[in-house]
Design a protein around this motif. Structure first.
Motif, PDB file in Angstrom:
ATOM      1  N   GLU A  46       0.728  -1.700   0.271  1.00 40.45           N
ATOM      2  CA  GLU A  46      -0.033   0.033   0.182  1.00 40.45           C
ATOM      3  C   GLU A  46       0.548   1.587   0.326  1.00 40.45           C
ATOM      4  O   GLU A  46       0.392   2.233  -0.571  1.00 40.45           O
ATOM      5  N   ARG A  47       2.283   1.047   0.826  1.00 39.72           N
ATOM      6  CA  ARG A  47       2.969   2.246   1.111  1.00 39.72           C
ATOM      7  C   ARG A  47       3.291   2.543  -0.567  1.00 39.72           C
ATOM      8  O   ARG A  47       3.400   4.060  -0.763  1.00 39.72           O
ATOM      9  N   LYS A  49       2.702   2.141  -3.227  1.00 42.07           N
ATOM     10  CA  LYS A  49       1.229   2.507  -4.474  1.00 42.07           C
ATOM     11  C   LYS A  49       1.111   3.360  -4.167  1.00 42.07           C
ATOM     12  O   LYS A  49       0.765   5.036  -4.683  1.00 42.07           O
ATOM     13  N   ASN A  50       0.306   3.850  -2.788  1.00 44.02           N
ATOM     14  CA  ASN A  50       0.245   5.412  -2.208  1.00 44.02           C
ATOM     15  C   ASN A  50       1.437   6.524  -2.822  1.00 44.02           C
ATOM     16  O   ASN A  50       1.314   7.485  -3.088  1.00 44.02           O
ATOM     17  N   HIS A  51       2.579   6.030  -3.025  1.00 43.41           N
ATOM     18  CA  HIS A  51       3.882   7.084  -3.427  1.00 43.41           C
ATOM     19  C   HIS A  51       4.261   6.625  -5.370  1.00 43.41           C
ATOM     20  O   HIS A  51       4.969   7.002  -5.475  1.00 43.41           O
TER      21      HIS A  51
END
Ligand code: GRF
Length: 207
Positions: A46-47, A49-51
């Motif tokens: 997730e991290r 993807k968020n970046h």
């Protein structure tokens, strides 16, 4: 520009620290081209993807045996052709083929002062449980190159952290991350990206 692939299994706080250090300019001349996890549920994905960082899951559960899983891992890394592979909480034994192909180009973060509380069986909270059971007063973290042993490769950076009387394994784990891991892992990547890490006779010299 150093092409970095980060391999993760869990929460990804070390991945986050690397991303922040790149964004803030603490790590210069490096980019994360991809994050690979062995675990579909890893929050680290997730991290990434968020970046806006590419991410892949290669799970042993999707392969009938270990050697086909290893083969998938090796093919993906061959395709990505990283200059540096960072194991940031990657809880999978690295195939021998990868270690020889990427000699002195794979680094790992371990949450103790190697050679204490490392090797087989010392991962995750078990490291900090061992530290508290032995009653040592100082622990810390180590960034090292990966060789064919478990936590035996050349040591790049270490940072000590004081153990407190009332620590629990969880409290100590968090302090080791905050005070040591999130600092020395980005620092080691920056040193490598600037060509300042040299391995000579199994030992690291910082130029
Ligand atoms: C860290 O304690 C690291 O030292 C160990 O695994 C943990 C990973 O944590 N190898 P996170 O996924 O980076 O939050």
């Amino acid at each position: 520009m150093l092409n970095v692939v980060v391999m993760v299994s869990g929460g990804g706080t070390n991945l986050e620290a690397i991303i922040k250090a790149i964004d803030s300019g603490k790590i210069k001349n490096a980019r994360i081209s991809c994050v690979i996890s062995n675990n579909k549920g890893a929050f680290a994905l997730e991290r990434a993807k968020n970046h806006g960082i590419d991410s892949f899951c290669i799970s042993p559960k999707d392969y009938s045996n270990r050697s086909s899983f290893n083969q998938a891992l090796v093919s993906k890394l061959d395709e990505l052709a990283p200059d540096l592979i960072v194991l940031a909480g990657f809880l999978v034994v690295i195939p021998e083929e990868l270690i020889s192909h990427f000699e002195n180009r794979i680094i790992n973060i371990h949450p103790s002062l190697i050679p204490s509380f490392c090797g087989k069986g010392f991962y995750g909270l078990k490291v900090h449980e061992g530290v508290l059971a032995r009653g040592v007063k100082v622990t810390g973290a180590t960034v090292h190159f990966v060789d064919s042993g478990t936590d035996t490769g050349p040591i790049i950076l270490q940072k000590p952290v004081l153990v407190k009387d009332d620590d629990t394994p969880e409290v100590l784990q968090r302090r080791v991350m905050e005070e040591a891991e999130w600092q020395i892992l980005p620092e080691a990547i920056d040193l490598i990206a600037s060509g300042r890490v040299k391995v000579e006779g199994g030992r690291v010299r910082i130029l």
